[in-house]
Design a protein around this motif. Structure first.
Motif, PDB file in Angstrom:
ATOM      1  N   LEU A  31       0.826  -1.209   0.000  1.00 38.47           N
ATOM      2  CA  LEU A  31       0.000   0.000   0.000  1.00 38.47           C
ATOM      3  C   LEU A  31       0.861   1.259   0.000  1.00 38.47           C
ATOM      4  O   LEU A  31       0.550   2.242  -0.689  1.00 38.47           O
ATOM      5  CB  LEU A  31      -0.940  -0.002   1.203  1.00 38.47           C
ATOM      6  N   ASN A  32       1.952   1.243   0.763  1.00 37.69           N
ATOM      7  CA  ASN A  32       2.867   2.393   0.765  1.00 37.69           C
ATOM      8  C   ASN A  32       3.483   2.626  -0.609  1.00 37.69           C
ATOM      9  O   ASN A  32       3.541   3.753  -1.102  1.00 37.69           O
ATOM     10  CB  ASN A  32       3.975   2.182   1.799  1.00 37.69           C
ATOM     11  N   LEU A  33       3.954   1.542  -1.230  1.00 34.51           N
ATOM     12  CA  LEU A  33       4.584   1.667  -2.543  1.00 34.51           C
ATOM     13  C   LEU A  33       3.575   2.097  -3.606  1.00 34.51           C
ATOM     14  O   LEU A  33       3.874   2.934  -4.465  1.00 34.51           O
ATOM     15  CB  LEU A  33       5.228   0.337  -2.937  1.00 34.51           C
ATOM     16  N   ARG A  34       2.377   1.539  -3.548  1.00 31.23           N
ATOM     17  CA  ARG A  34       1.348   1.892  -4.533  1.00 31.23           C
ATOM     18  C   ARG A  34       1.001   3.373  -4.454  1.00 31.23           C
ATOM     19  O   ARG A  34       0.917   4.067  -5.471  1.00 31.23           O
ATOM     20  CB  ARG A  34       0.104   1.040  -4.305  1.00 31.23           C
ATOM     21  N   ASN A  35       0.825   3.880  -3.238  1.00 30.24           N
ATOM     22  CA  ASN A  35       0.459   5.278  -3.075  1.00 30.24           C
ATOM     23  C   ASN A  35       1.617   6.213  -3.385  1.00 30.24           C
ATOM     24  O   ASN A  35       1.406   7.324  -3.894  1.00 30.24           O
ATOM     25  CB  ASN A  35      -0.073   5.520  -1.664  1.00 30.24           C
ATOM     26  N   ALA A  36       2.834   5.770  -3.086  1.00 33.91           N
ATOM     27  CA  ALA A  36       4.000   6.584  -3.441  1.00 33.91           C
ATOM     28  C   ALA A  36       4.123   6.728  -4.956  1.00 33.91           C
ATOM     29  O   ALA A  36       4.393   7.815  -5.475  1.00 33.91           O
ATOM     30  CB  ALA A  36       5.270   5.955  -2.859  1.00 33.91           C
ATOM     31  N   LEU A  37       3.911   5.642  -5.680  1.00 33.86           N
ATOM     32  CA  LEU A  37       3.966   5.698  -7.138  1.00 33.86           C
ATOM     33  C   LEU A  37       2.855   6.585  -7.696  1.00 33.86           C
ATOM     34  O   LEU A  37       3.072   7.338  -8.652  1.00 33.86           O
ATOM     35  CB  LEU A  37       3.870   4.283  -7.713  1.00 33.86           C
ATOM     36  N   GLN A  38       1.671   6.508  -7.111  1.00 33.91           N
ATOM     37  CA  GLN A  38       0.586   7.398  -7.528  1.00 33.91           C
ATOM     38  C   GLN A  38       0.974   8.848  -7.300  1.00 33.91           C
ATOM     39  O   GLN A  38       0.764   9.708  -8.152  1.00 33.91           O
ATOM     40  CB  GLN A  38      -0.697   7.075  -6.754  1.00 33.91           C
ATOM     41  N   GLY A  39       1.545   9.128  -6.134  1.00 37.49           N
ATOM     42  CA  GLY A  39       1.950  10.497  -5.814  1.00 37.49           C
ATOM     43  C   GLY A  39       3.029  11.020  -6.728  1.00 37.49           C
ATOM     44  O   GLY A  39       3.124  12.230  -6.964  1.00 37.49           O
ATOM     45  N   MET A  40       3.860  10.120  -7.268  1.00 39.05           N
ATOM     46  CA  MET A  40       4.907  10.517  -8.206  1.00 39.05           C
ATOM     47  C   MET A  40       4.386  10.657  -9.631  1.00 39.05           C
ATOM     48  O   MET A  40       5.143  10.983 -10.538  1.00 39.05           O
ATOM     49  CB  MET A  40       6.044   9.482  -8.162  1.00 39.05           C
ATOM     50  N   GLY A  41       3.104  10.385  -9.827  1.00 37.73           N
ATOM     51  CA  GLY A  41       2.523  10.493 -11.167  1.00 37.73           C
ATOM     52  C   GLY A  41       2.679   9.251 -12.010  1.00 37.73           C
ATOM     53  O   GLY A  41       2.364   9.269 -13.206  1.00 37.73           O
ATOM     54  N   ARG A  42       3.137   8.141 -11.400  1.00 37.39           N
ATOM     55  CA  ARG A  42       3.281   6.871 -12.122  1.00 37.39           C
ATOM     56  C   ARG A  42       1.942   6.135 -12.079  1.00 37.39           C
ATOM     57  O   ARG A  42       1.730   5.230 -11.276  1.00 37.39           O
ATOM     58  CB  ARG A  42       4.390   6.022 -11.514  1.00 37.39           C
ATOM     59  N   LYS A  43       1.034   6.535 -12.950  1.00 37.84           N
ATOM     60  CA  LYS A  43      -0.362   6.086 -12.851  1.00 37.84           C
ATOM     61  C   LYS A  43      -0.579   4.653 -13.336  1.00 37.84           C
ATOM     62  O   LYS A  43      -1.472   3.964 -12.870  1.00 37.84           O
ATOM     63  CB  LYS A  43      -1.253   7.056 -13.648  1.00 37.84           C
ATOM     64  N   ILE A  44       0.208   4.201 -14.288  1.00 40.12           N
ATOM     65  CA  ILE A  44      -0.029   2.904 -14.920  1.00 40.12           C
ATOM     66  C   ILE A  44       0.411   1.747 -14.025  1.00 40.12           C
ATOM     67  O   ILE A  44      -0.255   0.710 -13.946  1.00 40.12           O
ATOM     68  CB  ILE A  44       0.685   2.817 -16.281  1.00 40.12           C
ATOM     69  N   ILE A  45       1.530   1.930 -13.326  1.00 37.90           N
ATOM     70  CA  ILE A  45       2.095   0.832 -12.528  1.00 37.90           C
ATOM     71  C   ILE A  45       1.150   0.379 -11.419  1.00 37.90           C
ATOM     72  O   ILE A  45       0.879  -0.823 -11.274  1.00 37.90           O
ATOM     73  CB  ILE A  45       3.470   1.234 -11.957  1.00 37.90           C
ATOM     74  N   PRO A  46       0.598   1.290 -10.600  1.00 34.98           N
ATOM     75  CA  PRO A  46      -0.368   0.843  -9.588  1.00 34.98           C
ATOM     76  C   PRO A  46      -1.609   0.208 -10.210  1.00 34.98           C
ATOM     77  O   PRO A  46      -2.185  -0.727  -9.647  1.00 34.98           O
ATOM     78  CB  PRO A  46      -0.724   2.137  -8.842  1.00 34.98           C
ATOM     79  N   LEU A  47      -2.017   0.717 -11.380  1.00 38.50           N
ATOM     80  CA  LEU A  47      -3.163   0.136 -12.075  1.00 38.50           C
ATOM     81  C   LEU A  47      -2.858  -1.304 -12.483  1.00 38.50           C
ATOM     82  O   LEU A  47      -3.702  -2.202 -12.367  1.00 38.50           O
ATOM     83  CB  LEU A  47      -3.494   0.979 -13.308  1.00 38.50           C
ATOM     84  N   PHE A  48      -1.633  -1.551 -12.934  1.00 36.11           N
ATOM     85  CA  PHE A  48      -1.226  -2.903 -13.326  1.00 36.11           C
ATOM     86  C   PHE A  48      -1.225  -3.837 -12.114  1.00 36.11           C
ATOM     87  O   PHE A  48      -1.608  -5.007 -12.223  1.00 36.11           O
ATOM     88  CB  PHE A  48       0.157  -2.872 -13.966  1.00 36.11           C
ATOM     89  N   SER A  49      -0.821  -3.307 -10.950  1.00 37.42           N
ATOM     90  CA  SER A  49      -0.836  -4.148  -9.747  1.00 37.42           C
ATOM     91  C   SER A  49      -2.262  -4.548  -9.395  1.00 37.42           C
ATOM     92  O   SER A  49      -2.508  -5.649  -8.886  1.00 37.42           O
ATOM     93  CB  SER A  49      -0.183  -3.420  -8.568  1.00 37.42           C
ATOM     94  N   SER A  50      -3.211  -3.653  -9.673  1.00 36.85           N
ATOM     95  CA  SER A  50      -4.617  -3.976  -9.419  1.00 36.85           C
ATOM     96  C   SER A  50      -5.107  -5.072 -10.357  1.00 36.85           C
ATOM     97  O   SER A  50      -5.935  -5.902  -9.976  1.00 36.85           O
ATOM     98  CB  SER A  50      -5.485  -2.728  -9.580  1.00 36.85           C
ATOM     99  N   ILE A  51      -4.591  -5.063 -11.591  1.00 33.33           N
ATOM    100  CA  ILE A  51      -4.950  -6.113 -12.547  1.00 33.33           C
ATOM    101  C   ILE A  51      -4.423  -7.463 -12.059  1.00 33.33           C
ATOM    102  O   ILE A  51      -5.099  -8.498 -12.189  1.00 33.33           O
ATOM    103  CB  ILE A  51      -4.408  -5.778 -13.951  1.00 33.33           C
ATOM    104  N   ILE A  52      -3.218  -7.448 -11.470  1.00 32.32           N
ATOM    105  CA  ILE A  52      -2.672  -8.678 -10.879  1.00 32.32           C
ATOM    106  C   ILE A  52      -3.625  -9.197  -9.796  1.00 32.32           C
ATOM    107  O   ILE A  52      -3.925 -10.398  -9.724  1.00 32.32           O
ATOM    108  CB  ILE A  52      -1.280  -8.423 -10.267  1.00 32.32           C
ATOM    109  N   GLU A  53      -4.132  -8.269  -8.974  1.00 29.04           N
ATOM    110  CA  GLU A  53      -5.055  -8.673  -7.918  1.00 29.04           C
ATOM    111  C   GLU A  53      -6.343  -9.246  -8.494  1.00 29.04           C
ATOM    112  O   GLU A  53      -6.855 -10.259  -8.013  1.00 29.04           O
ATOM    113  CB  GLU A  53      -5.382  -7.476  -7.018  1.00 29.04           C
ATOM    114  N   LEU A  54      -6.863  -8.595  -9.535  1.00 30.33           N
ATOM    115  CA  LEU A  54      -8.089  -9.083 -10.176  1.00 30.33           C
ATOM    116  C   LEU A  54      -7.896 -10.494 -10.711  1.00 30.33           C
ATOM    117  O   LEU A  54      -8.705 -11.393 -10.461  1.00 30.33           O
ATOM    118  CB  LEU A  54      -8.497  -8.141 -11.302  1.00 30.33           C
TER     119      LEU A  54
END
Length: 447
Positions: free
Chosen positions: A376-399
């Motif tokens: 959760l820390n890494l996902r939100n840090a990447l979002q805050g840095m503007g790296r929008k695709i990477i956290p989205l891809f992690s969500s696809i892994i979860e799905l």
């Protein structure tokens, strides 16, 4: 007029800044969770296990729709936090104006989709026939008021973007007390059943929304746009929508996996639905510090990205991971020692099967809380840095992980498969996010 106090996350002690910002945010999340949990506890104690199962059968749909609304608000807040860190006040006000318009438009779309698709979705999820109508009555009220939820979350996100986590706390304290009082009133005095719990939640969210924007108008003038700020800016709207949709779809994709999982849980029977509902509410309460620290990291990272302080971002993520790791160890010990008691208190049930099943879920999941906190820390840090695709891809892994468990493993493993599903998925996601964060260009450049 006295101005609200904000915390500058771009200077000074990182741990002190994170804690000063995160503690009020934690208390806010605690009361948010408490007034959501109050529905479960009061329903379980007043209306019984079947009504508890009715609420539980809608939890995945609730998370899908409300999660998207919350994610969009948080995404807008990330853009505004970055502008605050960059000290671009003119563009910040334009971003606030655009966020308000976009939130109202998206709310209208969500309400229409919910009206059309809600009941067919509950049927598709194999909701037991004896609780279908009760479940639909509850979730339809929640979804028809999604605009209130989205605007409240936007208001809170705006305040947190400029470093104010105190005001949303004050607002939520008032609404939490109101929600619990209305739960009792509607379900006991007026005999409204679980529909009363839904109405109480909507009213409480409405109070949150009104007070949040009242505080902004009175004490956070930097967030108040003028008429000229409502002019259309295509680049800014695109930036807001990209970040908002990234956060919203990320949470929605996660919830789609939960929907798939819920369909497998629903066929296991009313008792297991009730046990799982209770365990998930406990899970929400006990993992709340993870979400709190992660939300603080998103704002911290956004402000420091605006100030171009990437070394501070790296240090902040490291210290956040240490915080969540220590907490994980403590809460895991607590769960192993007292899980049946916690399930009983939460559900009001004395059914040995419900107590045993809920305890099993918590005891299997808790050793993996360390992994959950880090991801959760890494996902939100990447979002805050503007790296929008990477956290989205992690969500696809979860799905994908949840769909695999729901379709292939749970039919053979039963509820044990449900218990092992998320720890497995968390581990896969954490590895991907760890690599993506520490291999990012900005973090690698830090010496």
């Amino acid at each position: 007029m006295m101005q609200i106090r904000t915390i500058d996350l771009t200077r000074g002690s990182i741990m002190k800044a994170l804690l000063l910002f995160a503690v009020p945010l934690f208390i806010s999340n605690l009361f948010q969770q408490l007034y959501n949990t109050a529905d479960t506890m009061i329903v379980g104690n007043v209306l019984g296990d079947q009504s508890l199962a009715a609420i539980g059968s809608t939890s995945a749909v609730f998370e899908l729709i409300i999660g998207f609304a919350n994610g969009v608000g948080s995404g807008f807040g990330i853009v505004i936090a970055c502008l605050w860190g960059a000290n671009d006040r003119e563009k910040l006000k334009k971003a606030v104006a655009s966020s308000l318009i976009l939130s109202l438009m998206l709310s209208a779309v969500l309400m229409i989709v919910s009206f059309v698709a809600l009941k067919p979705l509950l049927i598709l999820l194999k909701t037991p026939a004896d609780i279908l109508e009760e479940a639909y009555g509850y979730i339809s009220i929640i979804c028809m008021a999604v605009a209130i939820t989205m605007l409240y979350n936007l208001g809170a996100a705006l305040l947190r973007a400029i470093g104010d986590s105190i005001t949303p706390l004050i607002v939520l304290l008032i609404a939490s007390v109101l929600n619990i009082a209305l739960d009792f009133l509607f379900m006991t005095r007026f005999s409204m059943g679980i529909a009363g719990a839904a109405v109480a939640t909507v009213i409480a969210q409405g109070v949150c929304c009104i007070f949040c924007f009242w505080f902004i108008l009175r004490r956070a003038k930097v967030l108040v746009p003028s008429r000229k700020d409502f002019s259309f800016d295509s680049a800014l709207c695109r930036e807001l929508l990209e970040q908002g949709f990234s956060m919203g779809f990320m949470l929605s994709i996660v919830s789609l996996g939960t929907v798939a999982l819920q369909s497998s849980i629903n066929v296991l029977g009313t008792q297991i639905i009730a046990a799982h509902t209770t365990a998930r509410k406990l899970f929400g309460l006990l993992t709340m510090p993870f979400a709190t620290v992660a939300a603080a990291i998103a704002t911290f990272t956004s402000q420091n990205k605006g100030a171009e302080q990437y070394d501070r971002i790296r240090q902040g993520v490291y210290q956040a991971n240490m915080l969540t790791t220590i907490y994980s160890i403590v809460v895991t010990i607590l769960i192993f020692l007292s899980a049946p008691f916690l399930v009983h208190v939460m559900s009001g049930s004395s059914d040995p099967f419900i107590l045993q099943t809920g305890s099993m879920y918590m005891r299997i999941n808790s050793p993996f809380f360390i992994v959950l906190g880090v991801l959760l820390n890494l996902r939100n840090a990447l979002q805050g840095m503007g790296r929008k695709i990477i956290p989205l891809f992690s969500s696809i892994i979860e799905l994908v992980g949840k769909v695999i468990f729901a379709s292939l493993l749970i039919p053979f493993m039963g509820y044990l498969g449900v218990c092992f599903c998320e720890p497995f998925v968390w581990s896969c996601m954490a590895l991907q996010l760890w690599f993506s964060f520490y291999r990012s260009e900005e973090i690698r450049a830090v010496k």
